[in-house]
Design an enzyme around this catalytic site. Structure first.
Site, short mmCIF file in Angstrom:
data_model
loop_
_atom_site.label_atom_id
_atom_site.label_comp_id
_atom_site.label_asym_id
_atom_site.label_seq_id
_atom_site.Cartn_x
_atom_site.Cartn_y
_atom_site.Cartn_z
N ARG A 76 -17.28 7.80 6.96
CA ARG A 76 -16.44 6.61 7.13
C ARG A 76 -16.21 6.33 8.61
O ARG A 76 -16.23 5.19 9.06
CB ARG A 76 -15.08 6.81 6.44
CG ARG A 76 -15.16 6.76 4.94
CD ARG A 76 -13.78 6.86 4.30
NE ARG A 76 -12.97 5.66 4.53
CZ ARG A 76 -11.70 5.55 4.16
NH1 ARG A 76 -11.08 6.55 3.57
NH2 ARG A 76 -11.03 4.44 4.40
N GLN A 108 -2.49 -1.02 5.37
CA GLN A 108 -2.93 0.10 4.54
C GLN A 108 -4.27 0.63 5.07
O GLN A 108 -4.77 1.64 4.62
CB GLN A 108 -3.12 -0.35 3.09
CG GLN A 108 -1.86 -0.86 2.44
CD GLN A 108 -2.17 -1.60 1.14
OE1 GLN A 108 -2.22 -1.02 0.08
NE2 GLN A 108 -2.39 -2.89 1.23
N ASN A 109 -4.84 -0.10 6.02
CA ASN A 109 -6.18 0.27 6.50
C ASN A 109 -6.11 1.41 7.48
O ASN A 109 -5.16 1.53 8.25
CB ASN A 109 -6.86 -0.94 7.14
CG ASN A 109 -7.06 -2.07 6.15
OD1 ASN A 109 -6.94 -1.85 4.95
ND2 ASN A 109 -7.37 -3.25 6.63
N ASP A 111 -8.87 2.00 9.49
CA ASP A 111 -10.02 1.80 10.38
C ASP A 111 -9.63 1.50 11.83
O ASP A 111 -10.49 1.53 12.72
CB ASP A 111 -10.94 0.69 9.83
CG ASP A 111 -10.23 -0.64 9.57
OD1 ASP A 111 -9.27 -0.96 10.30
OD2 ASP A 111 -10.66 -1.36 8.64
N HIS A 126 -0.97 4.31 5.85
CA HIS A 126 -1.87 5.28 5.19
C HIS A 126 -2.63 6.15 6.20
O HIS A 126 -3.62 6.78 5.84
CB HIS A 126 -2.87 4.54 4.28
CG HIS A 126 -2.22 4.01 3.03
ND1 HIS A 126 -2.84 3.13 2.17
CD2 HIS A 126 -0.98 4.24 2.49
CE1 HIS A 126 -2.02 2.84 1.16
NE2 HIS A 126 -0.89 3.50 1.34
N CYS A 137 -0.27 23.84 12.29
CA CYS A 137 0.89 23.50 13.13
C CYS A 137 1.26 22.02 13.05
O CYS A 137 2.20 21.58 13.70
CB CYS A 137 0.64 23.89 14.58
SG CYS A 137 -0.54 22.82 15.43
N CYS A 154 -8.05 22.74 15.62
CA CYS A 154 -6.91 22.23 16.40
C CYS A 154 -6.96 22.79 17.82
O CYS A 154 -7.09 24.01 18.00
CB CYS A 154 -5.62 22.66 15.70
SG CYS A 154 -4.12 22.29 16.60
N SER A 196 -5.45 -5.71 -2.95
CA SER A 196 -5.34 -5.90 -4.39
C SER A 196 -3.90 -5.65 -4.85
O SER A 196 -3.55 -5.96 -5.98
CB SER A 196 -6.32 -4.99 -5.14
OG SER A 196 -6.09 -3.65 -4.76
N ASN A 220 -6.37 -14.14 0.14
CA ASN A 220 -7.29 -13.23 -0.55
C ASN A 220 -8.45 -14.06 -1.07
O ASN A 220 -8.36 -15.28 -1.18
CB ASN A 220 -6.55 -12.54 -1.71
CG ASN A 220 -7.25 -11.25 -2.16
OD1 ASN A 220 -8.40 -11.27 -2.57
ND2 ASN A 220 -6.53 -10.14 -2.05
N1 APR Z 1 -10.96 -11.93 2.59
C1 APR Z 1 -9.80 -11.76 1.90
N2 APR Z 1 -9.67 -10.88 0.89
C2 APR Z 1 -10.74 -10.14 0.58
C3 APR Z 1 -11.98 -10.25 1.25
C4 APR Z 1 -12.07 -11.22 2.30
N3 APR Z 1 -13.20 -11.42 3.00
N4 APR Z 1 -12.87 -9.38 0.69
C5 APR Z 1 -12.20 -8.73 -0.28
N5 APR Z 1 -10.92 -9.18 -0.36
C6 APR Z 1 -9.84 -8.73 -1.23
C7 APR Z 1 -10.25 -8.38 -2.63
O1 APR Z 1 -10.22 -9.53 -3.46
C8 APR Z 1 -9.17 -7.36 -3.02
O2 APR Z 1 -8.03 -7.99 -3.57
O3 APR Z 1 -9.36 -7.52 -0.67
C9 APR Z 1 -8.78 -6.72 -1.69
C10 APR Z 1 -9.25 -5.30 -1.50
O4 APR Z 1 -8.59 -4.50 -2.44
P1 APR Z 1 -8.77 -2.91 -2.48
O5 APR Z 1 -10.21 -2.58 -2.40
O6 APR Z 1 -8.01 -2.45 -3.66
O7 APR Z 1 -8.09 -2.42 -1.12
P2 APR Z 1 -6.57 -2.18 -0.77
O8 APR Z 1 -5.68 -3.13 -1.49
O9 APR Z 1 -6.49 -2.13 0.70
O10 APR Z 1 -6.33 -0.72 -1.34
C11 APR Z 1 -5.08 -0.11 -1.12
O11 APR Z 1 -5.82 1.94 -2.03
O12 APR Z 1 -7.58 3.34 -2.19
C12 APR Z 1 -6.34 3.19 -1.63
O13 APR Z 1 -5.40 4.12 0.30
C13 APR Z 1 -6.39 3.23 -0.12
O14 APR Z 1 -5.27 1.80 1.47
C14 APR Z 1 -6.02 1.80 0.27
C15 APR Z 1 -5.19 1.35 -0.91
#
Ligand code: APR
Length: 251
Positions: A76, A108-109, A111, A126, A137, A154, A196, A220
């Site tokens: 990743r 929540q990202n 990256d 997250h 530690c 570490c 989501s 979204n």
């Molecule tokens: N623009 C806007 N929305 C988008 C795009 C885009 N180009 N591409 C995808 N999406 C939307 C999808 O429709 C979906 O609703 O982004 C959302 C991604 O959802 P998830 O994959 O469930 O990601 P997320 O909500 O960040 O997950 C939350 O779950 O797995 C854990 O810890 C992890 O932080 C993560 C958390």
């Protein structure tokens, strides 16, 4: 109404709400980085593909096979090292410029692309792919995105490091989560971008803001679990809708 006209009218409503706001919070998820080339979690080509969540994103998985977990996270990290922030990230930098201290970005990202784009007040609820945490530690180290091998050590105590990521079955970092809840509580407008909204407690930022009278704007590709709480919906890629929103706000 056609989809284009509906988006246009929702953009106008969103810009109006933002014009009146003094405090703005944003909750982002994987979708905001999708146009940079970072796969989302719940799409069919998602990050968990080939790996069960229990194996690579839980403390139990790490205890059982830390090498596999590090291989997964190094993968990743290397993927993120190859990508760049997109216009959606940059629009959020511009939005922060408008509100200054009244702006909080809760992500929540893991990256780090918001900060790479120039966002400053970012709460990583997250964790981050760019940091490690010592299992002995608890020291946290900034390690960038290079491959760390499958037994990173570490530099403070020689203990074994893990990714500084909040896994399933783990609590969010207390201070950061409290600050996120506070931002949700105080904001006049909450933008919910590319998530989501199914993972808790992160998604509870939305009802907190709503209960305190904020206008909730969802950005979204599609409707989600957050849509019932949204006053305004900007449906389309956030790399396109967010710059349009900023242009409207400037106009
Ligand atoms: N623009 C806007 N929305 C988008 C795009 C885009 N180009 N591409 C995808 N999406 C939307 C999808 O429709 C979906 O609703 O982004 C959302 C991604 O959802 P998830 O994959 O469930 O990601 P997320 O909500 O960040 O997950 C939350 O779950 O797995 C854990 O810890 C992890 O932080 C993560 C958390």
């Amino acid at each position: 109404m056609t989809a284009d006209r509906e988006l246009e009218s929702e953009l106008a409503r969103a810009a109006e709400a933002l014009k009146w706001a003094t405090r703005v919070a944003v909750l982002t998820g994987a979708g905001v980085s999708a146009e940079s080339g970072v796969p989302t979690f719940r799409a069919s080509d998602g990050l968990w593909e080939g790996h069960r969540i229990e194996e690579v994103a839980t403390p139990m998985g790490f205890a059982k096979n830390p090498e596999l977990v590090w291989q997964f996270y190094n993968g990743r990290r290397e993927n993120v090292a190859k990508v760049q922030p997109n216009p959606g990230h940059r629009a959020l930098v511009e939005l922060e410029g408008r509100y200054g201290d009244g702006f909080t970005l809760v992500t929540q990202n893991v990256d780090g692309l918001h900060q790479q784009a120039g966002s400053r007040n970012v709460l990583e609820i997250h964790g981050s792919l760019r940091r490690t945490r010592c299992t002995s530690c608890s020291a946290i180290e900034e390690r960038g995105l290079k491959n760390l091998g499958d037994r990173p050590i570490c530099s403070a105590c020689g203990g074994f490091q893990r990714p500084d990521i909040v896994w399933f079955h783990e609590a969010l970092p207390v201070d950061i989560w409290e600050a996120a809840q506070m931002a949700a509580h105080e904001c006049n407008v909450l933008l919910v971008v590319g998530t989501s909204a199914v993972v808790y407690p992160a998604a509870s930022v939305i009802p907190i803001a709503k209960a305190n009278g904020a206008t909730v704007i969802e950005c979204n590709l599609t409707r989600t679990d957050a849509s019932h709480a949204a006053d305004i919906g900007l449906y389309g890629p956030s790399g396109e809708t967010l710059p349009k929103l900023l242009a409207k706000l400037a106009g």
